[in-house]
Design an enzyme around this catalytic site. Structure first.
Site, PDB file in Angstrom:
ATOM      1  N   CYS A 103      -1.435 -22.192   0.115  1.00  0.00           N
ATOM      2  CA  CYS A 103      -2.331 -21.049   0.259  1.00  0.00           C
ATOM      3  C   CYS A 103      -2.549 -20.266  -1.026  1.00  0.00           C
ATOM      4  O   CYS A 103      -3.301 -19.293  -1.027  1.00  0.00           O
ATOM      5  CB  CYS A 103      -1.820 -20.123   1.356  1.00  0.00           C
ATOM      6  N   HIS A 126      -2.478 -10.486   0.021  1.00  0.00           N
ATOM      7  CA  HIS A 126      -2.488 -11.743   0.771  1.00  0.00           C
ATOM      8  C   HIS A 126      -2.691 -11.405   2.245  1.00  0.00           C
ATOM      9  O   HIS A 126      -3.517 -12.010   2.911  1.00  0.00           O
ATOM     10  CB  HIS A 126      -1.188 -12.508   0.544  1.00  0.00           C
ATOM     11  N   GLU A 168       5.292  -8.837   1.257  1.00  0.00           N
ATOM     12  CA  GLU A 168       4.306  -8.410   0.272  1.00  0.00           C
ATOM     13  C   GLU A 168       4.410  -6.908  -0.006  1.00  0.00           C
ATOM     14  O   GLU A 168       4.306  -6.472  -1.164  1.00  0.00           O
ATOM     15  CB  GLU A 168       2.909  -8.762   0.782  1.00  0.00           C
ATOM     16  N   LYS A 179      -8.632 -10.897   4.946  1.00  0.00           N
ATOM     17  CA  LYS A 179      -8.372 -11.871   6.007  1.00  0.00           C
ATOM     18  C   LYS A 179      -8.590 -11.253   7.374  1.00  0.00           C
ATOM     19  O   LYS A 179      -8.786 -11.967   8.359  1.00  0.00           O
ATOM     20  CB  LYS A 179      -6.948 -12.422   5.893  1.00  0.00           C
ATOM     21  N   HIS A 192      -8.021 -16.702   7.506  1.00  0.00           N
ATOM     22  CA  HIS A 192      -7.195 -17.310   6.457  1.00  0.00           C
ATOM     23  C   HIS A 192      -7.634 -18.762   6.269  1.00  0.00           C
ATOM     24  O   HIS A 192      -7.286 -19.640   7.059  1.00  0.00           O
ATOM     25  CB  HIS A 192      -5.727 -17.239   6.866  1.00  0.00           C
ATOM     26  N   PHE A 244       2.967 -21.610   1.721  1.00  0.00           N
ATOM     27  CA  PHE A 244       4.049 -22.482   2.173  1.00  0.00           C
ATOM     28  C   PHE A 244       4.564 -23.294   0.983  1.00  0.00           C
ATOM     29  O   PHE A 244       3.797 -23.730   0.126  1.00  0.00           O
ATOM     30  CB  PHE A 244       3.539 -23.433   3.253  1.00  0.00           C
TER      31      PHE A 244
END
Length: 423
Positions: A170, A310, A321, A342, A347, A406
């Site tokens: 991502c 994010h 975050e 998002k 996403h 990830f």
């Protein structure tokens, strides 16, 4: 020797709810959501049945039947946005030898949509233990190699310089642009077409995220399903899309009178070497990436005017975050507006980092911070200014955008207004 400075002179964006910068920015600045019930296939068997789909007709965007047949949906996105970025830049490609123009493309999951569709065909809907190659299309190999995305994009823009795919989950969208910046800085290219694309809304992708309960089961209210930083959030909403940019050396862009959206002043990527999907709650690894990006940009934490988060809408990510921003920005973390787009466009995995860079450039262009939609019930552990519900007029000369992926990938990028003098 003074390092070459790299700027964005063209933007091509294809996102849920907005194709092209005008429609994309309209969606964000108005705080509208593009999340909906999935219509690309029957999602009935799945736990999460909502996504942010792009209203995309390839033929309306200049792709012929042979191109549509040959290319995965994500590759189609890349070609369309590359052409859009070039048109937006006004670049005369004839002014540069083709071998000085390159392509760097990010993607997290490659041609997953094509692979899913074609497996159903060659396995007769999963009934054949040994699949029949006789039913496979002659271009199926392209779906197994994500490099085909970069090749298609390079062919579309006649680029013969450095061409590669970056696949870091991502964070691919930030990392692909960061790699392209480095190629221009070190003199390997004069112009880079860089960004990311993903079209992951397919049964196999839904099944994977269902298995780890990462996506939201809020199927009864798709428009409000993506809720970053909200205490009632219960997973992210899958999306799709692409954003590509024309990147040039600053002085060359100025000589040709190009419109400059932003300078990419700093970039860094780190890995937590900790867990495939897990994050440490203290946010240390993301903070390290932010610190390195700020140092490269010669920017103080207090110079940051906006943070594009994010903000996936999972408790683990949002809290990680938030901790990282506090660690890197100190007390300024409480004063700077932070938001997650998002909440509006979902996403899109590897593509989202580039889509968020496009949002940052347009936020700087308009001096408006896009909101975090659907943020009604703040999580007490996420106590920063997340710009809930409504866009905010705000002077944005220096912007930080971050990504988390990830595998433990953590990336950060600093964009500054053209003409800003580094500290």
């Amino acid at each position: 020797m003074t390092a070459r400075r790299v700027v964005i002179t063209g933007i091509g964006v294809l996102a849920p709810g907005g194709i092209g910068t005008k429609d994309f920015w309209s969606l964000l600045s108005e705080g509208r959501t593009a999340t909906q019930a999935i219509t690309l296939f029957d999602p009935a068997p799945f736990r999460s049945r909502v996504a942010a789909q792009a209203a995309f007709d390839p033929e309306e965007h200049g792709l012929g039947p042979q191109e549509v047949r040959r290319m995965d949906r994500a590759a189609q996105f890349a070609v369309v946005t590359a052409r859009g970025a070039l048109a937006d830049s006004g670049l005369d490609r004839g002014a540069h030898p083709p071998h000085r123009i390159g392509v760097t493309l990010g993607s997290a999951v490659g041609a997953s949509m094509t692979l899913d569709q074609e497996y159903r065909v060659v396995s007769d809907g999963g009934r054949l233990e040994h699949v029949s190659h006789e039913y496979a299309p002659r271009h199926l190999y392209n779906a197994f190699v994500p490099s085909s995305f970069a090749a298609e994009t390079a062919w579309a823009v006649a680029a013969e310089g450095p061409t590669t795919v970056v696949s870091t989950g991502c964070t691919s969208g930030i990392d692909a642009v960061g790699h392209a910046v480095e190629l221009i800085r070190d003199g390997s290219a004069d112009v880079m077409i860089a960004g990311a694309t993903d079209a992951p809304i397919s049964p196999i992708t839904l099944a994977c995220f269902d298995a780890i309960k990462a996506t939201t089961p809020r199927n009864d209210d798709p428009a409000h399903a993506s809720r970053p930083f909200d205490g009632t959030r219960n997973g992210f909403v899958l999306g799709e899309g692409a954003a590509l940019f024309v990147l040039e050396e600053l002085q060359a862009a100025r000589r040709r009178g190009a419109h400059i959206y932003a300078e990419i002043a700093g970039y860094a990527q780190r890995c937590n070497a900790f867990h495939m999907t897990g994050l440490r709650p203290d946010g240390a690894e993301m903070a390290t990436a932010i610190d390195a990006a700020l140092a490269e940009a010669r920017t103080n934490p207090t110079d940051i005017d906006y943070v594009s988060a994010h903000g996936s809408g999972t408790k683990q990510n949002d809290r990680h975050e938030t901790a990282a921003l506090k660690k890197s920005l100190g007390d300024h973390a409480y004063r700077v507006p932070v938001s997650s787009i998002k909440s509006m466009v979902g996403h899109s995995l590897g593509a989202i980092g580039s889509i968020e860079i496009a949002a940052c450039a347009l936020a700087m262009e308009n001096h408006v911070v896009p909101p975090t939609a659907n943020l009604h019930t703040p999580d007490p552990e996420c106590d920063l200014d997340y710009v809930p519900l409504t866009a905010r007029d705000w002077r944005t000369d220096t912007v930080l955008t971050v990504g988390s992926g990830f595998g433990g990938f953590q990336s950060a990028m600093v964009l500054t207004r053209p003409g800003r003098t580094a500290a």
